[in-house]
Write an enzyme that holds these catalytic residues in place. Structure first.
Site, PDB file in Angstrom:
ATOM      1  N   ASP A  35     105.642  33.595   2.084  1.00 50.00           N
ATOM      2  CA  ASP A  35     106.377  33.516   0.826  1.00 50.00           C
ATOM      3  C   ASP A  35     107.157  32.210   0.767  1.00 50.00           C
ATOM      4  O   ASP A  35     107.605  31.707   1.801  1.00 50.00           O
ATOM      5  CB  ASP A  35     107.330  34.704   0.666  1.00 50.00           C
ATOM      6  CG  ASP A  35     107.649  34.988  -0.803  1.00 50.00           C
ATOM      7  OD1 ASP A  35     107.135  35.987  -1.343  1.00 50.00           O
ATOM      8  OD2 ASP A  35     108.402  34.211  -1.421  1.00 50.00           O
ATOM      9  N   LYS A  40     113.734  35.946   1.416  1.00 48.13           N
ATOM     10  CA  LYS A  40     112.858  37.119   1.418  1.00 48.13           C
ATOM     11  C   LYS A  40     112.144  37.255   2.762  1.00 48.13           C
ATOM     12  O   LYS A  40     112.042  38.346   3.329  1.00 48.13           O
ATOM     13  CB  LYS A  40     111.839  36.988   0.284  1.00 48.13           C
ATOM     14  CG  LYS A  40     111.244  38.309  -0.147  1.00 48.13           C
ATOM     15  CD  LYS A  40     110.178  38.129  -1.205  1.00 48.13           C
ATOM     16  CE  LYS A  40     110.736  38.102  -2.611  1.00 48.13           C
ATOM     17  NZ  LYS A  40     109.661  37.975  -3.621  1.00 48.13           N
ATOM     18  N   THR A  91     101.814  37.377 -12.006  1.00 43.99           N
ATOM     19  CA  THR A  91     101.293  36.708 -13.207  1.00 43.99           C
ATOM     20  C   THR A  91     102.061  37.238 -14.422  1.00 43.99           C
ATOM     21  O   THR A  91     101.542  38.040 -15.189  1.00 43.99           O
ATOM     22  CB  THR A  91      99.785  36.979 -13.398  1.00 43.99           C
ATOM     23  OG1 THR A  91      99.547  38.397 -13.312  1.00 43.99           O
ATOM     24  CG2 THR A  91      98.967  36.287 -12.333  1.00 43.99           C
ATOM     25  N   PHE A 258      99.599  61.092 -17.833  1.00 42.89           N
ATOM     26  CA  PHE A 258      99.943  60.050 -18.808  1.00 42.89           C
ATOM     27  C   PHE A 258      99.950  60.590 -20.239  1.00 42.89           C
ATOM     28  O   PHE A 258      99.954  59.831 -21.192  1.00 42.89           O
ATOM     29  CB  PHE A 258      98.990  58.840 -18.703  1.00 42.89           C
ATOM     30  CG  PHE A 258      99.400  57.871 -17.631  1.00 42.89           C
ATOM     31  CD1 PHE A 258      99.589  56.538 -17.916  1.00 42.89           C
ATOM     32  CD2 PHE A 258      99.626  58.300 -16.333  1.00 42.89           C
ATOM     33  CE1 PHE A 258      99.988  55.647 -16.928  1.00 42.89           C
ATOM     34  CE2 PHE A 258     100.025  57.421 -15.345  1.00 42.89           C
ATOM     35  CZ  PHE A 258     100.205  56.093 -15.642  1.00 42.89           C
ATOM     36  N   GLY A 266     106.757  50.825 -20.023  1.00 38.93           N
ATOM     37  CA  GLY A 266     107.405  49.539 -19.782  1.00 38.93           C
ATOM     38  C   GLY A 266     106.928  49.055 -18.434  1.00 38.93           C
ATOM     39  O   GLY A 266     105.821  49.346 -18.008  1.00 38.93           O
ATOM     40  N   CYS A 269     103.756  45.654 -15.609  1.00 39.07           N
ATOM     41  CA  CYS A 269     102.293  45.582 -15.692  1.00 39.07           C
ATOM     42  C   CYS A 269     101.724  45.918 -17.067  1.00 39.07           C
ATOM     43  O   CYS A 269     101.156  45.064 -17.726  1.00 39.07           O
ATOM     44  CB  CYS A 269     101.661  46.479 -14.632  1.00 39.07           C
ATOM     45  SG  CYS A 269     102.018  45.903 -12.970  1.00 39.07           S
TER      46      CYS A 269
END
Length: 359
Positions: A35, A40, A91, A258, A266, A269
């Site tokens: 990283d 971290k 991303t 679901f 929210g 992802c």
């Protein structure tokens, strides 16, 4: 030490990367986590998981004690150590756009490539726009001292926050997007203990592997928005959406998972993935095929506004000075993730309208 198991590196030790690195070490692999954030790295090396995930801290201690896991900020060390390199960086949605921001993936892969001096496999796990793997293949071969000896593969992750350990150690499927039989063999070696349990594998091309993740998330988002659309209908007709959902759930073609009406989805992802998918589909000339996702996104956003409306109605039309308690801030149970959390969105809107909100 089992010498048939390749040495693994995991680039990016956020939610996905840390979980993958820890679990693979527990399964018997030698793993090096990488990283750019030294804080971290230090926290992980000292046995501290930098986010909340049930079961992971115990496994981190176990992995560190085994001597098979450590973390570093050095890409040079990673290039020297690893035979299979997993890229697990984020991303996020690009500011002011629906597109995914690929700069972190590009940076990680180009930095790693410069240190690849022997035949090795770079495996993307991040959720990326279709075509990224093909583009990165060219970039890696251009930059790596080993050149054509380096291959790229894609292996999307399907982790559910709150169940990430189980989803890594006992996934419901593995998807290998590969460009050669050698890459498939390396991936099989990199997941040998998981495959030994009989986990189904779909071996496919790079583009399909990239598509699986956004397709799965788009389907789940659609299912959540579907039941919330039915909730809107129920509100207008006096029907009961919970009874409706219960009746639908008995149909095994639909299923109950679901299918829970509420504030909508929210997190880090679903919202960004369906938006990035719409954006990329437009670029590729197939935007019409996924235009329904705009409505899925729209229904989801309406839930938040409708919740504020309901609170306003309950207090007689004016929110100024009304005291509101919001129980829970994360986007889902058993997580400390507040990215695009519906509860916080509702809380801040209530606050803007003059309510006194405690979360």
């Amino acid at each position: 030490m089992d010498h048939t198991l390749p040495r693994l590196t995991v680039i990016g030790t956020g939610y996905l990367g840390a979980t993958h690195a820890i679990c693979m070490a527990v399964l018997g692999y030698e793993v090096l986590g990488v990283d750019v954030d030294p804080v971290k790295v230090e926290r992980l090396n000292s046995g501290e998981v930098p986010f909340f995930e049930p079961g992971l801290p115990e496994l981190l201690s176990k992995a560190l004690e085994s001597g098979r896991l450590r973390f570093t900020t050095s890409y040079a060390e990673a290039g020297e150590f690893g035979e299979v390199h997993f890229v697990c960086v984020g991303t996020p949605q690009r500011p002011g756009s629906y597109a995914a921001d690929i700069q972190y993936v590009d940076a990680a892969v180009s930095e790693l490539a410069q240190h690849l001096r022997s035949k090795s496999l770079v495996v993307g796990k991040s959720t990326v726009p279709i075509g990224t793997a093909a583009r990165l293949t060219g970039m890696v071969r251009r930059l790596a001292p080993a050149g054509e000896e380096v291959e790229l593969a894609w292996n999307p992750e399907f982790l559910r926050e709150g169940f990430a350990v189980d989803d890594t150690l006992r996934p419901d499927r593995l998807v290998f997007g590969v460009a050669s039989p050698w890459a498939e063999e390396r991936l099989r070696a990199a997941f040998a203990p998981v495959l030994a349990q009989g986990t189904p594998v779909v071996v496919t091309d790079l583009a399909t592997a990239e598509l699986v993740k956004v397709a799965a998330n788009s389907f789940l988002a659609t299912k959540i928005s579907y039941i919330n659309a039915m909730a809107e209908v129920c509100e207008g007709t006096g029907a009961d959406v919970h009874d409706l959902a219960a009746a639908l759930a008995y149909d095994d073609r639909i299923g109950g998972r679901f299918l829970k009406p509420g504030l909508g989805f929210g997190g880090g992802c679903l919202p960004k993935d369906i938006r990035a998918f719409m954006h990329r589909a437009e670029e590729l000339g197939v935007g019409q095929a996924v235009s329904f996702l705009r409505e899925v996104d729209g229904i989801n956003k309406r839930r938040r506004a409708r919740t504020v409306d309901l609170v306003r109605e309950l207090v007689g039309g004016d929110l100024v000075g009304v005291r509101v308690a919001a129980l829970g801030a994360a986007f889902k149970p058993n997580s400390d993730d507040i990215r695009d959390a519906p509860a916080l969105d509702v809380a801040s809107t209530l606050h803007e309208e003059g309510a006194v909100v405690r979360v």
